[in-house]
Design a protein around this motif. Sequence first.
Motif, short mmCIF file in Angstrom:
data_model
loop_
_atom_site.label_atom_id
_atom_site.label_comp_id
_atom_site.label_asym_id
_atom_site.label_seq_id
_atom_site.Cartn_x
_atom_site.Cartn_y
_atom_site.Cartn_z
N THR A 277 31.85 -14.77 -41.86
CA THR A 277 30.88 -15.59 -41.15
C THR A 277 29.76 -16.00 -42.11
O THR A 277 29.64 -15.49 -43.22
N ASN B 275 25.52 -18.03 -41.91
CA ASN B 275 24.45 -18.43 -41.00
C ASN B 275 24.67 -19.86 -40.52
O ASN B 275 25.25 -20.69 -41.21
N THR B 276 24.24 -20.10 -39.30
CA THR B 276 24.24 -21.46 -38.72
C THR B 276 22.81 -21.81 -38.35
O THR B 276 22.53 -22.29 -37.25
N ASP C 98 21.63 -23.34 -34.67
CA ASP C 98 21.21 -22.46 -33.58
C ASP C 98 20.34 -21.28 -34.03
O ASP C 98 20.07 -20.38 -33.26
N PHE D 205 21.14 -18.86 -35.89
CA PHE D 205 21.88 -17.62 -36.00
C PHE D 205 22.10 -17.27 -37.47
O PHE D 205 22.47 -18.13 -38.27
N GLY E 223 24.20 -14.91 -40.43
CA GLY E 223 25.58 -14.47 -40.57
C GLY E 223 25.83 -13.19 -39.78
O GLY E 223 26.89 -13.02 -39.18
N ASP F 62 24.19 -12.27 -37.02
CA ASP F 62 24.21 -12.66 -35.61
C ASP F 62 25.57 -13.22 -35.20
O ASP F 62 26.09 -12.91 -34.12
N ASN F 63 26.15 -14.04 -36.06
CA ASN F 63 27.43 -14.65 -35.73
C ASN F 63 28.55 -13.62 -35.71
O ASN F 63 29.49 -13.72 -34.90
N SER G 53 28.21 -11.86 -32.44
CA SER G 53 28.67 -12.75 -31.37
C SER G 53 30.20 -12.71 -31.26
O SER G 53 30.75 -12.70 -30.14
#
Length: 208
Positions: free
Chosen positions: A25, A27-28, A32, A34, A36, A38-39, A42
Amino acid sequence: MPLPAFDELPFNARPDLTPYLLHLTKNTDSEDKFSGYDNLVSILRTGEIWGSSSKRGFIKGPNKAACFMDVPFASLKYVLTPENSDPQAPRYEPYGIAVTKRYAYGKGCRPVLYLSDAETTELQIPRNELWRVVRFEVSKKGWISWLHEREWRCKGNFVLPSSVQAVFVRNTREAERLNKDLASSKSDFKCRPRAVVPLTVMCQGLLA
């Protein structure tokens, strides 16, 4: 002569091979906010890896696809280089999940087809199957090559089992944090890892 079973194949006998596939993953933040981490959380909560589209993941054709790498764990430090994991525009960051090739194959995951644009046309790959194709071009001007990723893909979203062998986080602090969350909120996670591995320990030299 009988065909070998999965466990009889040389995945565990050679350092350049692995019985696992890895989904990393990143970061986005621009979309949003989020990270890495956080993703990754998720994914564990939903029990699903969402497929990328042509807009986000260089997937050809109309279908989304979930992407994996066929890379031994200890070799991740050669993937997670400063260039690849620049937080401003990362290709990958040190967060991910491991599934067995045997499980992934059963869920429709396959090695990609590395083809030039001309070969894709010549072989008449159906538009609905273009999610399998990664561009591979060789000319006197240079190479377009992602062979080093040893990529596998699954059409659409990839549903995880209720338990996986391992997930990866950047460091021991984040491993402790995730283990605490997994222990205190058991019902919140559709997929639970058997191990949380800090990559600064697994991959010596990876920046903490």
